[in-house]
Design an enzyme around this catalytic site. Structure first.
Site, PDB file in Angstrom:
ATOM      1  N   THR A  31      -2.553   1.269  -4.820  1.00 34.34           N
ATOM      2  CA  THR A  31      -3.024   2.442  -4.098  1.00 34.34           C
ATOM      3  C   THR A  31      -4.338   2.934  -4.683  1.00 34.34           C
ATOM      4  O   THR A  31      -4.649   2.676  -5.846  1.00 34.34           O
ATOM      5  CB  THR A  31      -1.976   3.576  -4.150  1.00 34.34           C
TER       6      THR A  31
ATOM      7  N   ASP B 287      -4.891   6.134  -4.913  1.00 39.58           N
ATOM      8  CA  ASP B 287      -4.621   7.490  -5.372  1.00 39.58           C
ATOM      9  C   ASP B 287      -4.667   7.591  -6.891  1.00 39.58           C
ATOM     10  O   ASP B 287      -4.691   6.596  -7.613  1.00 39.58           O
ATOM     11  CB  ASP B 287      -3.243   7.950  -4.878  1.00 39.58           C
TER      12      ASP B 287
ATOM     13  N   ASP C 124       0.858  -1.175   0.000  1.00 37.98           N
ATOM     14  CA  ASP C 124       0.000   0.000   0.000  1.00 37.98           C
ATOM     15  C   ASP C 124       0.900   1.234   0.000  1.00 37.98           C
ATOM     16  O   ASP C 124       2.097   1.146   0.302  1.00 37.98           O
ATOM     17  CB  ASP C 124      -0.894  -0.041   1.246  1.00 37.98           C
TER      18      ASP C 124
ATOM     19  N   GLU D 213      -9.122  14.479   7.211  1.00 35.75           N
ATOM     20  CA  GLU D 213     -10.115  15.355   7.816  1.00 35.75           C
ATOM     21  C   GLU D 213      -9.457  16.377   8.726  1.00 35.75           C
ATOM     22  O   GLU D 213      -9.803  17.563   8.711  1.00 35.75           O
ATOM     23  CB  GLU D 213     -11.139  14.534   8.585  1.00 35.75           C
TER      24      GLU D 213
ATOM     25  N   LYS E 109      -7.299  -4.924  -4.834  1.00 39.20           N
ATOM     26  CA  LYS E 109      -5.948  -5.212  -4.348  1.00 39.20           C
ATOM     27  C   LYS E 109      -5.750  -6.706  -4.125  1.00 39.20           C
ATOM     28  O   LYS E 109      -4.742  -7.292  -4.547  1.00 39.20           O
ATOM     29  CB  LYS E 109      -5.685  -4.454  -3.045  1.00 39.20           C
TER      30      LYS E 109
ATOM     31  N   ARG F  21      -6.019   3.797  -8.253  1.00 36.25           N
ATOM     32  CA  ARG F  21      -7.470   3.778  -8.068  1.00 36.25           C
ATOM     33  C   ARG F  21      -7.963   2.392  -7.667  1.00 36.25           C
ATOM     34  O   ARG F  21      -9.003   1.925  -8.116  1.00 36.25           O
ATOM     35  CB  ARG F  21      -8.182   4.232  -9.357  1.00 36.25           C
TER      36      ARG F  21
ATOM     37  N   PHE G 211     -18.502   8.559   4.541  1.00 35.26           N
ATOM     38  CA  PHE G 211     -17.588   8.110   3.493  1.00 35.26           C
ATOM     39  C   PHE G 211     -17.518   6.580   3.475  1.00 35.26           C
ATOM     40  O   PHE G 211     -17.546   5.929   4.509  1.00 35.26           O
ATOM     41  CB  PHE G 211     -16.185   8.669   3.759  1.00 35.26           C
TER      42      PHE G 211
ATOM     43  N   THR H 177      -0.329   4.874   1.108  1.00 37.26           N
ATOM     44  CA  THR H 177      -0.631   5.787   2.207  1.00 37.26           C
ATOM     45  C   THR H 177      -0.510   5.077   3.551  1.00 37.26           C
ATOM     46  O   THR H 177      -1.173   4.074   3.789  1.00 37.26           O
ATOM     47  CB  THR H 177      -2.041   6.355   2.049  1.00 37.26           C
TER      48      THR H 177
END
Length: 1208
Positions: free
Chosen positions: A835, A837, A420, A653, A907, A901, A695, A422
């Protein structure tokens, strides 16, 4: 709430009648819970909760009565144990026995006993822990005493009412019915479940929110219908049905889970829903996982070949014995063994009996001690890995955890690493860097310079600390940030206990203090001042330029579109109260809202209120509501001197809330139905929170529905991934360039390695919101397909959005990540990063961490490719399976692969595809709940104890504090574990085969009668005692290469990847070597004592001694790190004592004083010198060539490294 209160007896009878049919229909799908106080005086069989599990925890496997049979049953699941017991029992048959039956049982009894004692000790430890937990106290309501009384946890039952106090641990899964909090909230800490230390809010069941008096269990007459016990911590569905027939939904926000701790709430009351082993915490407690290593699978194949060799030797001996008996014809030899009836046996029957006898004699060929030795060695290896202080992180007081004890050697054979990004490669400590609003980009250059200055200070601080100097002063850096949000007041010990990293002080300022962009700050102040003026004069809002309105809405969205909890640092974890002077819009408590998509506010009351209210026809940008008469401008605009602390469920957040605070848009309070913010020139404003759509990984966005306190309009604020939000945005009429510019800025942010989020809003009319709310209520109360209906409902609300802007947040690399990835790549490991992202962000981070080289060519597979269905959504194949092979063919030719994405399921699909198709060893490493699927699918799963909780750690085989520790775990400990175990297994096969072959050669001289020239005690304990202990020490401590060399030359790791220490041919080479050495050890004493009058044991004991010498010297040659081995001394001590204490054993051959006589014979010493040398000469020559080749490879690698250093 209109709840009818009646007599308990009436409630009991009506409830049973009403739900009797429903219970029988849904018994397989739902659980119905009644209050136990209604059945206190009834017989036990009348209580409908009697079938549910009690709260007594029992994690032990055994009882006093079941231990022996159950443990033996578990041990006999191993085929090897069944085999050895069969051999021992076969020795009790008089016709085929080879040894004394009692003596033959000794090895297998010893092995079973050692394992049983280990299991018993582990079970006893579990029993003590269970007893301690079961005898904790809690308060349970007693109908007879009409109060709460203390009871043990184990006495709690489903349906009991429990009173919970602050800092107490929940004994069971409890539905929250009452709370002393004025907002009917209960704050809990879930660190024991997921490792997260931030507080989470749980809310009283909707029907009980309006109770003005203290909750009275005697007046409770409702029935709860909920789902069956399951292990999903983030899901709870059910209904509470009242006597009047009203049904209210139950959600996860109403459930308090066992093991959580009550915080910031003086008192709460709930009813037990799940108890004991049916609680979600216990259903998630699976303990260490069992996996079979690759080396163990290879070993099982060789065990099978040993069985084949054993059968061939027994068959050969049986045939030889039959032929030997056949040559005598009718003249039977005097030493022939008769049948049980006293008659002669035919050669065929004698051969069959001898076949079984030889199985007993040659049983040592199957290494009985190998399996136990492997377990012992692995436990010792794990112990020494835990003792490695270089894998200990002092800042978090955490070290490596090994949760799977039986795959340590797999660490030395990894070929693919799936990581991963992050929180694994990066810190997951977010810092706000840049933003774009209404198509205008604000680079925050001053903030960037400040962050660079902090980095310099940190480097100076580290240098000073390393040299024992003092720290530089920081007043100039921090003075402008005084009066801001302060750090947690928890102690350092608390931080270390929870696993949150203690960062340098400057980094904490980096994260929480932001230097605003002057241009953007001027716009915020300008908009605030204009709004203040128009508010007092009730002017139309459309006179404010749209770009200024977007700026203001942008920061309002950053402030309120989250789940951040506000607390005061003066009283740790104490909720901040909102003063009455704040500009709040008073609402009745019946209109309170929940903060979850699945726990929405009371739809009926909200719809009723919407029908009663009358809105003007203008939109949000039309007019302000009039100013309250008691409005004090000076007081409203005065800064709040109370220092606040924000606790967010995600670092993203928190970063956005701190960014908004830098622009004077501060979050100052959050209640279930409202959010209070402080805005420039306007002071404190309270937004009524109508709904929150939380979320999730599918929607990739979050939305809040609020009533604006100035305009009374209903507004939806949404934030989420740009790939999702941009598709939901309605292009602004006449200004399509804003979307184009924003997308360009998003691409630039991603190219800089920043995490991007889009912010949008939508204004709803009363009719639109009422219509959506009705549909959403239907979705919430649906029984079938609820998740799909809720998703569709959220999508209807979050369409045709107005884009406000986007943010770029920096997530920095962890220390040592580039160096670690570079070392792992030099070790031959293929590294894939999976990831969620954007593609540009992932590529930029990949360059930063040296996963990609600027000189390398990048192959990109995007959505336009016919092979994949992506918005780079990580390989969701739409074509035939052959496309998988094409993709893997391309991926195998690449040094590194990025999958962007990616969802959690995707994954795991990628890992599974590579593992199954390429037949390679895979390792997955991650830090969050979204990495659990990937971690569980891989051959080895590694969890990082980071900022996203402990879900990844709990699902992993190994847990690390930092990513950089993966280098030593694999390259050093993985290499050592594999090398030690591989050599130990081959050595066990060799020494057993060598010893058995000695007896096999003797059969040629005894008519294949199954006799042995070796004493039975030596034969039984040779493999178990004399030759096993040295290998245990070597398998635990041997080091073929030092740790420093392994890290300096990562290429040495490739030997494990290629299984160079344990290849199939090595087994057969060891078998050939074993038979050769046995020939030397047998025939040198044979010819030395030829034509002499020595007895059988005087000749057999030197053979045993020479074989032991040879086997131990063989181990010494193979050992790279010499340690002290006393097996020779042990053998001689046992032999001398045994031969001196057995004057009448085994007549006519007697072992009495045999070893004592041999020690006085010079010939014995001469054989002890010549025999091992002759036996080990081929092995030594082969090893010498191997060492030369290894040294040559190491020298070549060193030369390449030196050349690369001097010629970059």
């Amino acid at each position: 709430m209109a709840r009818e209160i009646g007599e308990a007896g009436d409630a009991k009878s009506s409830t049973i009648k009403k739900h009797k049919r429903k219970k029988t229909k849904k018994e397989s799908k739902t659980r119905i819970v009644h209050a136990n106080i209604l059945y206190d005086h009834a017989k036990g069989g009348d209580n409908p909760n009697r079938h549910y599990a009690n709260n007594k925890i029992k994690t032990t496997k055994y009882t006093l009565l079941s231990f022996i049979p159950k443990n033996l049953f578990e041990q006999f699941h191993r085929f090897a144990n069944v085999y050895f017991v069969f051999i021992a029992l076969l020795n009790f048959v008089p016709v085929v026995n080879a040894f004394q039956p009692e003596l033959a049982l000794a090895p297998v009894v010893f092995i079973l006993s050692v394992t049983a004692i280990k299991d018993l000790w582990e079970d006893y430890r579990r029993h003590r822990s269970d007893k301690e937990i079961n005898h904790l106290d809690c308060l349970v309501y007693s109908r007879s005493e009409r109060c709460y009384v203390e009871q043990y946890w184990k006495e709690v039952r489903v349906g009991d009412f429990i009173r919970l106090r602050c800092n107490e641990i929940l004994p069971a899964d409890v539905l929250l019915l009452s709370s002393s909090d004025p907002d009917r909230l209960c704050h809990i800490e879930t660190a024991t479940l997921d490792g997260e230390t931030n507080l989470k809010q749980r809310q009283v069941v909707r029907s009980f929110i309006d109770l003005d008096a203290e909750f009275d269990p005697l007046k409770y007459n409702s029935v709860i219908e909920c789902e069956k016990p399951n292990n999903d911590l983030n899901r709870f569905r059910g209904y509470i049905i009242h006597r009047n027939g009203r049904r209210d939904g139950l959600y996860k926000d109403n459930l308090l889970l066992r093991g959580c701790t009550i915080r910031n709430t003086e008192e709460a009351v709930g009813i037990v829903i799940y108890a004991g082993h049916e609680t979600k915490a216990m259903l998630n407690n699976n303990g260490p996982r069992y996996k079979r290593s690759k080396l163990e699978r290879q070993m099982n194949v060789d065990v099978f070949w040993c069985v084949i060799i054993l059968l061939v030797m027994c068959l050969f001996s049986a045939i030889g014995h039959g032929l030997w008996m056949y040559q005598y014809g009718d003249k039977r030899p005097v030493f022939d063994v008769l049948s049980p009836e006293g008659t002669d046996l035919s050669p065929v029957v004698s051969a069959i009996y001898l076949f079984l006898t030889m199985i007993i004699v040659f049983q040592v060929l199957i290494p009985i001690s190998l399996f136990v030795s492997i377990e012992i060695v692995k436990i010792c290896q794990v112990f020494f890995i835990h003792q490695d202080m270089e894998l200990y992180d002092e800042e978090t007081d955490s070290h490596l955890q090994c949760r799977a004890l039986n795959i340590t050697e797999d660490l030395g054979q990894m070929q693919y690493i799936f990581s991963d990004k992050t929180g694994t490669l990066t810190e997951n400590k977010m810092v706000f860097r840049r933003c774009t609003v209404a198509g205008v980009e604000y680079s925050h250059d001053a903030n960037a310079r400040r962050l660079a200055m902090y980095q310099e200070v940190d480097s100076e601080e580290e240098e000073c600390l390393s040299h024992g100097g003092t720290l530089p002063r920081r007043e100039s850096l921090c003075s402008q940030h005084s009066g801001k949000v302060v750090l947690r007041s928890q102690s350092t010990k608390s931080h270390r206990r929870t696993g949150s990293r203690l960062l340098p002080k400057s980094f904490l300022y980096q994260e929480k203090d932001i230097t605003p962009d002057p241009q953007l700050l001027d716009k915020v102040n300008d908009c605030g001042s204009q709004m203040e003026f128009m508010r007092f004069h009730s002017q139309l809002l459309n006179q404010i330029p749209p770009d200024l309105c977007d700026v203001f809405d942008f920061f309002i969205a950053l402030t309120i579109c989250n789940t951040v909890v506000v607390s005061s640092p003066n009283q740790p974890r104490q909720k901040v109260s909102i003063s009455s002077s704040s500009l709040t819009t008073n609402r009745s408590s019946s209109q309170r809202a929940c903060s979850s998509m699945l726990s929405s506010p009371s739809a009926e009351s909200t719809l009723t209120k919407l029908n009663e209210e009358h809105f003007p026809g203008q939109g949000l940008q039309q007019a302000f509501s009039p100013v309250p008469p008691n409005y004090d401008q000076a007081k409203a605009s005065a800064p709040d001197k109370c220092e606040l602390r924000y606790e967010a469920e995600s670092p993203d957040e928190a970063a956005l809330v701190y960014a908004a605070r830098a622009y004077k848009c501060s979050l100052v309070g959050r209640l279930p139905d409202q959010v209070t913010v402080e805005l420039p020139h306007l002071g404190k404003l309270t937004f009524e929170l109508l709904h929150t759509l939380g979320f999730d990984s599918t929607r990739k966005r979050m939305s809040v529905v609020v009533r604006h306190p100035l305009t009374e309009q209903i507004t939806v604020y949404t934030k989420g991934a740009d790939s999702v939000i941009m598709d939901l945005v309605r292009p602004p009429s006449g200004n399509e360039k804003i979307l184009f510019k924003t997308q360009n800025y998003l691409n630039l942010y991603a190219a800089d390695g920043l995490r991007t989020l889009c912010i949008a809003k939508k204004v709803l009319s009363k009719e639109e919101y009422a219509g959506w709310l009705r549909c959403h209520l239907e979705a919430e109360t649906a029984i079938q397909g609820r998740e799909e209906l809720l998703f569709e409902s959220a999508l209807r609300l979050e369409t045709d959005l107005h884009l406000l802007g986007a943010t770029g947040i920096e997530d920095r690399l962890q220390d040592g990540v580039p160096e670690t990835i570079a070392a792992l790549r030099r070790a031959g490991l293929q590294i894939w990063v999976l990831t969620g992202d954007k593609q540009e962000t992932a590529i930029n981070i990949a360059y930063a961490c040296k996963l990609l080289d600027p000189e390398e060519e990048i192959i990109t597979l995007n959505a336009e490719s016919q092979a994949f269905q992506q918005d780079y959504t990580a390989l969701r194949f739409t074509g035939p399976p052959s496309l998988e092979d094409k993709f893997l063919a391309v991926a195998r030719s690449c040094r590194s692969v990025l999958c962007c994405r990616s969802t959690p399921l995707q994954k795991s699909m990628v890992v599974k595809l590579v593992r199954n198709k390429l037949k390679v060893m895979t390792l997955a490493i991650g830090d969050g709940a979204n990495d659990v699927s990937m971690i569980q699918v891989a051959d080895v799963g590694v969890g990082i104890s980071g900022q996203e909780g402990m879900q990844a750690v709990m699902a992993s085989d190994f847990a690390l504090p930092r990513f950089q520790y993966l280098q030593k775990l694999l390259l050093v400990h993985g290499h050592w574990c594999y090398s030690r175990l591989a050599n130990m297994i081959l050595y066990f096969f060799y020494k057993n085969a060598m010893f058995v072959a000695l007896i096999f050669w003797y059969q040629f001289y005894c008519g294949f009668s199954g006799s042995a020239m070796i004493d039975q005690w030596y034969l039984i304990f040779f493999n178990l005692m004399f030759s096993a202990f040295p290998q245990l020490i070597t398998g635990t401590l041997d080091k073929d290469v030092s740790a420093e060399t392994l890290q300096e030359l990562p290429q040495l790791y490739m030997s494990g990847q290629n299984s160079e220490e344990y290849k199939p041919y090595m087994f057969w080479m060891n078998m050939i070597d074993a038979f050769y050495q046995s020939l030397i050890c047998f025939f040198i004493p044979y010819f030395a004592y030829a034509d002499s009058n020595v007895d059988l044991f005087t000749w057999g004991t030197p053979i045993t001694t020479l074989a032991l010498f040879t086997i131990l010297l063989h181990l010494g040659i193979e050992t790279k790190t010499w340690v002290r081995k006393n097996s020779i001394v042990l053998f001689f001590m046992v032999a001398l004592c045994y031969n001196a204490s057995c004057p009448t054993c085994y007549s006519p051959s007697n072992p009495y004083w045999t070893m004592e006589r041999l020690l006085g014979d010079p010939l014995f010493y001469l054989m002890c010198i010549i025999t091992p040398i002759a036996a080990l000469l081929p092995r030594y020559a082969l090893l010498h060539l191997t060492v030369l080749r290894t040294l040559t490879i190491v020298f070549m690698y060193e030369s390449v490294c030196k050349y690369s250093f001097w010629h970059p």
